[in-house]
Design a protein around this motif. Structure first.
Motif, PDB file in Angstrom:
ATOM      1  N   LEU A 113      11.322   8.390  -5.767  1.00 60.47           N
ATOM      2  CA  LEU A 113      11.513   9.794  -6.111  1.00 60.47           C
ATOM      3  C   LEU A 113      10.163  10.457  -6.356  1.00 60.47           C
ATOM      4  CD1 LEU A 113      13.756  11.908  -6.665  1.00 60.47           C
ATOM      5  CD2 LEU A 113      13.601  11.265  -9.082  1.00 60.47           C
ATOM      6  N   VAL A 114       9.870  11.509  -5.598  1.00 53.89           N
ATOM      7  CA  VAL A 114       8.589  12.212  -5.690  1.00 53.89           C
ATOM      8  C   VAL A 114       8.691  13.390  -6.650  1.00 53.89           C
ATOM      9  CG1 VAL A 114       6.815  13.444  -4.376  1.00 53.89           C
ATOM     10  CG2 VAL A 114       8.049  11.534  -3.326  1.00 53.89           C
ATOM     11  N   LEU A 169       0.672   9.671  -0.080  1.00 54.39           N
ATOM     12  CA  LEU A 169       0.555   8.240   0.208  1.00 54.39           C
ATOM     13  C   LEU A 169      -0.562   7.600  -0.590  1.00 54.39           C
ATOM     14  CD1 LEU A 169       1.475   5.773   1.787  1.00 54.39           C
ATOM     15  CD2 LEU A 169      -0.008   6.495   3.670  1.00 54.39           C
ATOM     16  N   ARG A 170      -1.650   8.319  -0.779  1.00 55.45           N
ATOM     17  CA  ARG A 170      -2.810   7.747  -1.459  1.00 55.45           C
ATOM     18  C   ARG A 170      -3.004   8.311  -2.863  1.00 55.45           C
ATOM     19  NH1 ARG A 170      -3.791   8.104   3.884  1.00 55.45           N
ATOM     20  NH2 ARG A 170      -4.520   6.211   4.924  1.00 55.45           N
ATOM     21  N   GLY A 171      -1.992   8.923  -3.404  1.00 59.67           N
ATOM     22  CA  GLY A 171      -2.086   9.461  -4.753  1.00 59.67           C
ATOM     23  C   GLY A 171      -2.780  10.807  -4.783  1.00 59.67           C
ATOM     24  N   HIS A 173      10.014   4.806   3.088  1.00 53.94           N
ATOM     25  CA  HIS A 173       9.036   4.638   4.158  1.00 53.94           C
ATOM     26  C   HIS A 173       9.113   3.222   4.738  1.00 53.94           C
ATOM     27  CE1 HIS A 173       4.600   5.038   5.600  1.00 53.94           C
ATOM     28  NE2 HIS A 173       5.434   5.442   6.535  1.00 53.94           N
ATOM     29  N   THR A 174       8.165   2.348   4.379  1.00 58.26           N
ATOM     30  CA  THR A 174       8.189   1.013   4.990  1.00 58.26           C
ATOM     31  C   THR A 174       9.379   0.185   4.538  1.00 58.26           C
ATOM     32  OG1 THR A 174       6.610   0.241   3.304  1.00 58.26           O
ATOM     33  CG2 THR A 174       5.708   0.908   5.425  1.00 58.26           C
ATOM     34  N   TRP A 224       0.813  -1.212   0.000  1.00 58.09           N
ATOM     35  CA  TRP A 224       0.000   0.000   0.000  1.00 58.09           C
ATOM     36  C   TRP A 224       0.850   1.268   0.000  1.00 58.09           C
ATOM     37  CZ3 TRP A 224       1.714   2.582   4.163  1.00 58.09           C
ATOM     38  CH2 TRP A 224       2.194   1.827   5.261  1.00 58.09           C
ATOM     39  N   ASP A 225       2.172   1.106   0.105  1.00 58.88           N
ATOM     40  CA  ASP A 225       3.044   2.255   0.339  1.00 58.88           C
ATOM     41  C   ASP A 225       3.377   2.982  -0.962  1.00 58.88           C
ATOM     42  OD1 ASP A 225       4.528   3.992   1.839  1.00 58.88           O
ATOM     43  OD2 ASP A 225       6.074   2.548   2.421  1.00 58.88           O
TER      44      ASP A 225
END
Length: 394
Positions: free
Chosen positions: A31-32, A73-75, A103-104, A26-27
């Motif tokens: 690169l953002v 996290l959720r788009g 993250h995870t 779910w993560d």
């Protein structure tokens, strides 16, 4: 690598330590924002990609901001600067600062968030609360005419077979004699239709990552001289990878719950909430489970593993109450931010070391801005401590 690293280079170094494939399904990691080809000389680590942290990175002239928590996290369908998250993206991009999230995958990695928290308590004989399985493996066995063994081995290695740790082209061969009789429709490389043929062959065995099985078998068929090569594939049993969420281990010496909680409070950065403790403060404890971030979903796992104490964050009323009713573990509840912050200096130091080894040193810094959302706690007994929401003393 070049004398100056790029964003892509630094991402590669980070992902060697925190592989994205180990992130929960779910993560959202990776690169953002930022140009992979942009040069990187300074990297800053922080827990949260909030405006105050972005402002700090920009003011310091940082080229890459690495945060533990994802920005999206959720788009999203928009990065417009009319939203808080959008403003962060715009400000970072305008300043030429890339944004990366671990993250995870960082939670579970060796030397990651969980191990950093366990290190604060000197836990020994530790292992994950929820261990990952290691990558699935096969053993490929194939019979090859002796004069062709090296060529087939090389082709299999090039397709991904035979890699063990830091070694490649790993294989085992045994000499023997093969025999076969080609049928009427066969087109044999050696021998003739209807005649028994004996050939000096090697039994060649190599380990294959299961995800590479199809590619390796295709390489086998392409490189093997026989029309129908004889081979078999044996799947290995699953085995633990040594990584996973949380850790459980043993303290250097038995202590009381109160003393352990005081040690945690001294080791973690200060926040307005401080540390909450549930259980018999005078009880002796030695086996401790830790999980950075929200950990109440693992209360049952921690109990089953025989922990005396569970150090985590964001414990809710009902799960905590029900866990105490069921018996140990006792509970030490920190804030989400404080329980994950100890990883930041560890990650920064390791990135610097990895960059030096690559021949292109980096400068790193760690944000000390407290991004826990709470700023004041009222009505609690005075325990003689103070908090400062402008910074942190590790």
């Amino acid at each position: 690598m070049a004398s100056t690293l790029t964003v892509a280079d630094v991402v590669g170094l980070l992902e060697q330590r925190y592989p994205p494939r180990t992130a929960e399904g779910w993560d959202a990691v990776g690169l953002v924002a930022g140009d992979p080809d942009a040069p990187v000389r300074t990297v800053m680590f922080a827990v949260d990609p909030v405006q105050a942290v972005a402002d700090e990175a920009i003011a310091a002239g940082v080229d890459l901001l690495v945060t533990h928590h994802p920005l999206y996290l959720r788009g999203t369908t928009s990065v417009a600067a009319t939203t808080p998250k959008g403003r962060v993206v715009h400000d970072l991009v305008r300043a030429g600062c890339a944004l990366y999230t671990a993250h995870t995958n960082a939670d579970s990695a060796a030397g990651g968030v969980a191990d950093a928290l366990a290190d604060l308590l000197d836990l020994s004989e530790r292992h994950p609360l929820t261990p990952h399985d290691a990558a699935a493996l096969d053993t490929l066995t194939v019979f090859v005419p002796r004069e062709d063994t090296a060529a087939v081995l090389d082709a299999l290695a090039a397709a991904g077979a035979g890699a063990i740790g830091d070694y490649d082209r790993c294989a085992f061969t045994v000499a023997g004699q093969g025999t076969f009789r080609p049928g009427a429709a066969a087109n044999p490389t050696i021998g003739a239709r209807g005649e028994v043929t004996e050939v000096a062959e090697d039994r060649l065995e190599m380990t294959v990552p299961r995800e590479r099985r199809a590619a390796v078998l295709a390489a086998l068929r392409a490189a093997h001289p026989y029309e129908e090569p004889a081979f078999s594939v044996l799947e290995h049993a699953t085995r633990p990878a040594g990584t996973g969420i949380g850790r459980i281990g043993t303290l250097p010496a038995r202590t009381t719950l109160r003393a352990l909680a005081e040690r945690v409070a001294a080791a973690l950065p200060a926040t307005a909430q401080g540390i909450r403790v549930a259980g018999d403060l005078d009880a002796e404890v030695s086996r401790v489970a830790v999980c950075g971030g929200s950990g109440d979903s693992l209360l049952g796992t921690v109990r089953a593993l025989g922990a005396d104490v569970y150090l985590t964050a964001d414990l809710r009323h009902h799960p905590a109450s029900e866990a105490l009713e069921a018996g140990p573990p006792y509970l030490i509840d920190a804030t989400h931010w404080a329980s994950e912050w100890p990883w930041l200096p560890v990650a920064a130091a390791r990135l610097e070391a990895d960059a030096r080894e690559s021949g292109a040193p980096l400068r790193t810094r760690v944000s000390t801005i407290v991004t826990d959302p709470w700023t004041l706690r009222l009505g609690a007994p005075d325990n003689g401590t103070t908090t400062d929401n402008e910074g942190v003393t590790p």
